[in-house]
Design a protein around this motif. Structure first.
Motif, PDB file in Angstrom:
ATOM      1  N   CYS A  44     -30.373 -30.939   5.695  1.00 21.20           N
ATOM      2  CA  CYS A  44     -28.377 -31.820   6.264  1.00 21.20           C
ATOM      3  C   CYS A  44     -27.806 -31.201   4.622  1.00 21.20           C
ATOM      4  O   CYS A  44     -28.848 -31.308   3.600  1.00 21.20           O
ATOM      5  N   CYS A  47     -26.786 -34.596   2.407  1.00 23.68           N
ATOM      6  CA  CYS A  47     -27.585 -34.993   1.872  1.00 23.68           C
ATOM      7  C   CYS A  47     -29.229 -34.794   1.465  1.00 23.68           C
ATOM      8  O   CYS A  47     -29.811 -34.320   0.571  1.00 23.68           O
ATOM      9  N   VAL A  49     -31.791 -34.187   3.742  1.00 22.42           N
ATOM     10  CA  VAL A  49     -32.738 -34.528   3.863  1.00 22.42           C
ATOM     11  C   VAL A  49     -33.259 -33.992   4.978  1.00 22.42           C
ATOM     12  O   VAL A  49     -32.042 -32.926   5.656  1.00 22.42           O
ATOM     13  N   CYS A  65     -27.775 -34.263   9.012  1.00 22.02           N
ATOM     14  CA  CYS A  65     -28.470 -35.375   9.412  1.00 22.02           C
ATOM     15  C   CYS A  65     -27.752 -36.371  10.400  1.00 22.02           C
ATOM     16  O   CYS A  65     -28.508 -36.622  11.665  1.00 22.02           O
ATOM     17  N   HIS A  69     -22.521 -38.695   7.522  1.00 24.77           N
ATOM     18  CA  HIS A  69     -22.501 -36.874   6.708  1.00 24.77           C
ATOM     19  C   HIS A  69     -21.463 -35.809   6.664  1.00 24.77           C
ATOM     20  O   HIS A  69     -20.976 -35.325   5.898  1.00 24.77           O
TER      21      HIS A  69
HETATM   22 ZN   LIG Z   1     -27.548 -36.674   5.687  1.00 27.19          ZN
END
Ligand SMILES: [Zn+2]
Length: 75
Positions: A44, A47, A49, A65, A69
């Protein structure tokens, strides 16, 4: 009584062969589950992830993600 012993021995041998056959025929199934193609992971942009590519949200060619976001990054 020799013939009775022979029959019992035959039953034991057949049972063992059947068990062995079952053990070997059960083998291919777990292998099948393992050989499932591993999914590509994308990171992502917001963030960081790692998410499977099938669940990634692409916005302006950037991977996120989730839609939230993507929105936060573009603000
Ligand atoms: Zn994210």
């Amino acid at each position: 009584m020799f013939i009775v012993r022979l029959i019992i021995l035959l039953i034991i041998v057949l049972t063992l062969l059947w068990l062995l056959k079952r053990l070997f025929s059960d083998d291919p199934e777990p292998e099948k589950a393992e050989s499932a193609a591993p999914e590509n992971m994308r990171q992502c942009k917001y963030c960081g992830v790692h998410v499977p590519e099938s669940t990634i949200v692409m916005v302006d060619n950037e991977p996120y993600c989730c839609q939230e976001h993507a929105d936060l990054d573009r603000q």
